[in-house]
Design an enzyme around this catalytic site. Structure first.
Site, mmCIF file in Angstrom:
data_model
loop_
_atom_site.group_PDB
_atom_site.id
_atom_site.type_symbol
_atom_site.label_atom_id
_atom_site.label_comp_id
_atom_site.label_asym_id
_atom_site.label_seq_id
_atom_site.Cartn_x
_atom_site.Cartn_y
_atom_site.Cartn_z
ATOM 1 C CG HIS A 63 -1.689 1.202 1.468
ATOM 2 N ND1 HIS A 63 -1.347 2.114 2.438
ATOM 3 C CD2 HIS A 63 -2.788 1.706 0.842
ATOM 4 C CE1 HIS A 63 -2.212 3.119 2.405
ATOM 5 N NE2 HIS A 63 -3.088 2.893 1.456
ATOM 6 C CD GLU A 66 -2.497 2.625 -3.607
ATOM 7 O OE1 GLU A 66 -2.843 3.821 -3.498
ATOM 8 O OE2 GLU A 66 -3.006 1.702 -2.944
ATOM 9 C CG HIS A 67 -0.138 6.227 -0.542
ATOM 10 N ND1 HIS A 67 -0.556 7.358 0.097
ATOM 11 C CD2 HIS A 67 -1.163 5.345 -0.452
ATOM 12 C CE1 HIS A 67 -1.787 7.174 0.575
ATOM 13 N NE2 HIS A 67 -2.167 5.960 0.260
ATOM 14 C CD GLU A 138 -4.825 5.515 3.387
ATOM 15 O OE1 GLU A 138 -3.690 5.906 3.036
ATOM 16 O OE2 GLU A 138 -5.525 4.756 2.705
#
Lengths: 419, 412
Positions: A63, A66-67, A138
């Site tokens: 993840h 991905e960012h 997040e």
């Protein structure tokens, strides 16, 4: 290769390029938008893998990667898509990372941007450090979300060892250990064209789009794939914990009942998924006898839902509900699931019609087609075979599925409620 | 949008015939003036109506034929739209030619059962269903507390007063007053007095639609749409504490612009530059540059003449975040943004409009919204295209901060 699926009114073009990249193209006549997804078979569960040696990476890195893919030396890729009139996004699941855009103009330039940015990593220690603040927020946001805590609390309690039990985003502690070198290592291992699928759907000319993708890839050089093995964790059939309670300040308690299933891959996985879904519809839809009983008792309503997750290495069914009467709800559901199954062909046929209708309706959405087709394709299945596979499911398979899935020792009950 | 046919019998129709979808979607919408007196009944009514009818008097009996029709889906719901309260029934059906059966006409008959022959006996809806749906509605009202973003927005709107302060489901006290009989009265009033609009997108002709909805032609009455007027408000601030990890900072700005004017369309450029997109000032500065928040965005509501800003932050950063938000608005007012960002914002707004045509639901949402705005899709695109830096500066200078609400977490 061109594949026609007249019963759903779609045609798909399928090519594997020399570098191993799988390409699917689907023309949607009359649509304004073109939608593309570039997906790697790499998700949060891939925490230990072998290249030259076995590598173990921090939780949440897929993840995080991905960012970070969106940030380049010359700026933010989001902005580049924006300037080309496209909206871009990305998501990371347990098993996949997907990058995507939707555009009603500049399709060629947007497609080039998508392919190039995903294949061209750029990480610095400074930018990795900065991202830890954003992802930290997040993670905090999800920590306040009772539904999220419930779902991941359930999975964590169900699984003994399988990395599906780890939160996709990781924890603030785990991501603090991530370095630029880790990100490069993961990109090299999992973003090789041979591990990826590109899907383009819209009012396109498939031949022209294919030519663009082929020449883009032919102009680049790729090292041979380095990934040789992913960790396969031995997971028992039974759950780790039968119950878990999470204390949070919620107005109405939330409950999830999970049943751990034995996973299957490829077409077998699709068949199993359909059988479980048909069975769950027959058992838990508003037209089921159980629903009417529980509705009259005030134990079930529109807040109830069910879902089946099926991937190559894990599978589970989830029933979820919000109610002040959690114990009564769980007692009634589990009691009914320990009775012998009683479903006839009339119900099965109606459920098949219903699921066929749901599938056809979903095909209105290019996003659904690209995302779901890619999901099945990455494990060797073809989404457009679903109507035929659905027709082929027998009543006997539903009875077998019932006996396999709803065993008490495969069940975890997770509750979020006030302290 | 080209191809939309609008016409009026007793009801008002908007029909978009197209064969590019796998489905045909119909929406019947009932609009009445918004009132705190009736909102609890009207908010619950669609949930009760969609569960059963006189001929199919239980959920099980009513949903069985819908499943049989290849999952013909019927959604009912209610919402606040400016000064109106709108109850909607949406039907989505797989096209006849895909399954080789006449499913659409059969599904519309079921929709008509819901609207014309509800599960009513002796002037009251069936008590069991009303009881269960009230209980669930109570949970929906209470669960706003669990969704901190919605909770903070509701608290902010309460500060603003007027229509904005009316909770869309009514209050728990109002819900307690709802009975099987009061719901039936709300139903009778709805079918007699509401303005009724019918929207259809799919593989149909105008004649087919008129014929299919003929049984509804005796319902409703012409109701002139009312628009919220500008309100005089004093600035207000409220801060509350809860045990949350992330604080929610919500701001309300007044934007006194006629929702039917060109300026209301141009305001979408202002909103886009401020916090409407990932390239906007709020996203770039609050999130990307300062790493203060996971989300920071703005939303413009032309009908309520407001622009809202929200951010999820650490409580320690509240003052700093408020300052950065104020700085971004000041930049817009001074016309400080580059040409490329302006063009990019317009491009995104064009894109949103072009892609409407790819989704039946978005098309219907557009068609119902375009009853409020006097412009065609093409005209709106032209207005966006000629929005200048000076327009943005002038419009953003009309924006006035009227309320700040902050839900603070434990760390501060």
């Amino acid at each position: 290769m061109k594949l026609d699926f007249p019963n759903v009114g779609e045609t798909i073009h399928h090519v594997v390029l020399d570098n191993g990249l799988t390409v699917y193209l689907l023309k949607k006549a009359g649509y304004e938008k073109t939608y593309a997804t570039f997906t790697t078979k790499y998700g949060s569960i891939d925490r230990r893998f072998k290249t030259d040696d076995w590598i173990e990476v921090p939780d949440g890195i897929a993840h995080f990667l991905e960012h970070k893919m969106f940030e380049k030396e010359d700026g933010d890729v989001f902005q580049k898509f924006g300037q080309l009139g496209a909206s871009a996004n990305a998501f990371t699941s347990f098993t996949r990372t997907a990058y995507l855009f939707g555009a009603t103009s500049n399709v060629e330039a947007n497609l080039k941007t998508l392919i190039d940015f995903v294949q061209d990593p750029y990480f610095t220690e400074a930018s990795v450090e900065k991202e830890k603040g954003i992802i930290g927020q997040e993670i905090q946001m999800y920590q306040d979300n009772a539904g999220w805590r419930l779902y991941f609390g359930l999975i964590e309690a169900m699984y003994e060892a399988h990395p599906v039990k780890i939160d996709i985003a990781g924890t603030i502690e785990s991501i603090s250990a991530i370095t630029a070198a880790d990100l490069y290592a993961c990109h090299q291992a999992f973003y090789h064209p041979s591990n990826m699928t590109l899907f383009v759907v819209g009012n396109i000319d498939p031949d022209i789009v294919l030519e663009q993708i082929s020449s883009n890839q032919a102009a680049k050089t790729f090292e041979p794939p380095v990934l040789t093995e992913r960790e396969h964790v031995q997971e028992p059939r039974t759950v780790r914990l039968a119950t878990r309670v999470i204390e949070m300040d919620v107005s109405v308690p939330k409950v999830m009942i999970g049943y751990k299933d034995t996973p299957r891959a490829g077409e077998d996985g699709m068949k199993q998924e359909l059988a479980v879904e048909l069975l769950m519809h027959a058992l838990f839809d508003t037209t089921a006898p159980l629903y009417a009983e529980l509705y009259a008792e005030g134990l079930i309503d529109d807040a109830f839902s069910f879902d089946y997750t099926s991937e190559e290495s894990f599978a589970f069914a989830v029933l979820s509900m919000e109610t002040p009467h959690v114990d009564a709800f769980v007692a009634r559901i589990t009691e009914v699931l320990e009775r012998p199954l009683d479903i006839g062909n009339e119900t099965l046929d109606r459920k098949k019609r219903m699921m066929k209708g749901q599938f056809l309706k979903a095909l209105n959405s290019p996003e659904f087609i690209a995302n779901q087709f890619s999901r099945y394709a990455l494990t060797g299945g073809n989404m457009f075979d679903l109507p035929e596979l659905l027709d082929a499911v027998t009543l006997e398979e539903l009875y077998d599925t019932y006996d396999r899935l709803f065993k008490p020792d495969q069940r975890t009950v997770c509750v979020v409620k006030k302290p | 949008m080209k191809g939309i046919e609008q016409f009026r019998n007793q009801l008002h129709y908007s029909v978009y015939p197209t064969d590019k979808f796998k489905t045909t979607t119909c929406l019947v919408s009932f609009a009445a003036p918004l009132s705190a007196e009736t909102i609890a009944d009207r908010a619950l009514l669609p949930y009760v109506m969609e569960k059963a009818t006189a001929a199919y008097p239980s959920i099980e009996l009513f949903h069985t034929p819908l499943e049989q029709l290849y999952d013909a889906s019927l959604f009912a719901g209610a919402s606040k739209v400016g000064k109106e309260h709108v109850i909607q029934f949406q039907l989505e059906v797989v096209n006849d030619r895909l399954v080789g059966e006449p499913v659409l006409s059969q599904a519309i008959k079921l929709l008509e059962e819901v609207l014309l022959r509800p599960n009513v006996y002796d002037g009251a809806f069936q008590p069991l269903i009303v009881e269960q749906e009230s209980r669930l509605q109570r949970q929906r009202i209470e669960s706003v507390y669990d969704d901190k973003m919605r909770f903070a927005q509701q608290r902010l709107q309460e500060l603003l007063g007027g229509e904005l302060a009316i909770p869309s489901l009514g209050t728990l006290e109002q819900l307690d007053q709802v009975t099987p009989r009061s719901l039936y009265e709300a139903y009778t009033s709805m079918i007699k007095h509401d303005r009724i609009d019918v929207y259809v997108v799919g593989d149909v002709t105008r004649d087919q639609v008129t014929e299919a909805f003929l049984p509804l032609e005796t319902l409703g009455s012409p109701l002139v749409r009312e628009y919220p007027e500008p309100v005089d408000r004093e600035f207000q601030r409220l801060e509350e504490q809860q045990d949350v990890k992330q604080s929610k900072l919500h701001l309300a700005y007044e934007a006194n612009i006629d929702p039917r004017s060109e300026d209301a369309i141009k305001m979408q450029v202002v909103n886009g530059l401020f916090g409407g997109f990932p390239h906007s000032k709020l996203f770039m500065n609050v999130r990307e540059k300062e790493s203060l928040a996971y989300y920071a965005a703005s939303q413009y509501s032309s009908l309520s003449r407001m622009l809202f800003v929200y951010a999820g932050i650490d409580a320690l950063n509240q003052v700093k975040t408020e300052q950065i938000i104020a700085d971004q608005l000041a930049d817009l007012q001074a016309g400080e943004f580059d040409d490329m960002t302006l063009e990019q914002t317009k491009e995104m707004l064009f894109h949103q409009r072009r892609q409407l045509g790819d989704s039946p639901r978005q098309l219907i949402a557009w068609m119902s919204g375009s009853d409020i705005r006097p412009f065609s899709l093409e005209e709106e695109m032209a207005i966006l295209a000629r929005t200048t830096r000076e327009d943005v500066a002038a419009l953003s200078s009309q924006i006035k901060l009227k309320a700040i609400y902050c839900l603070k977490g434990g760390t501060a």
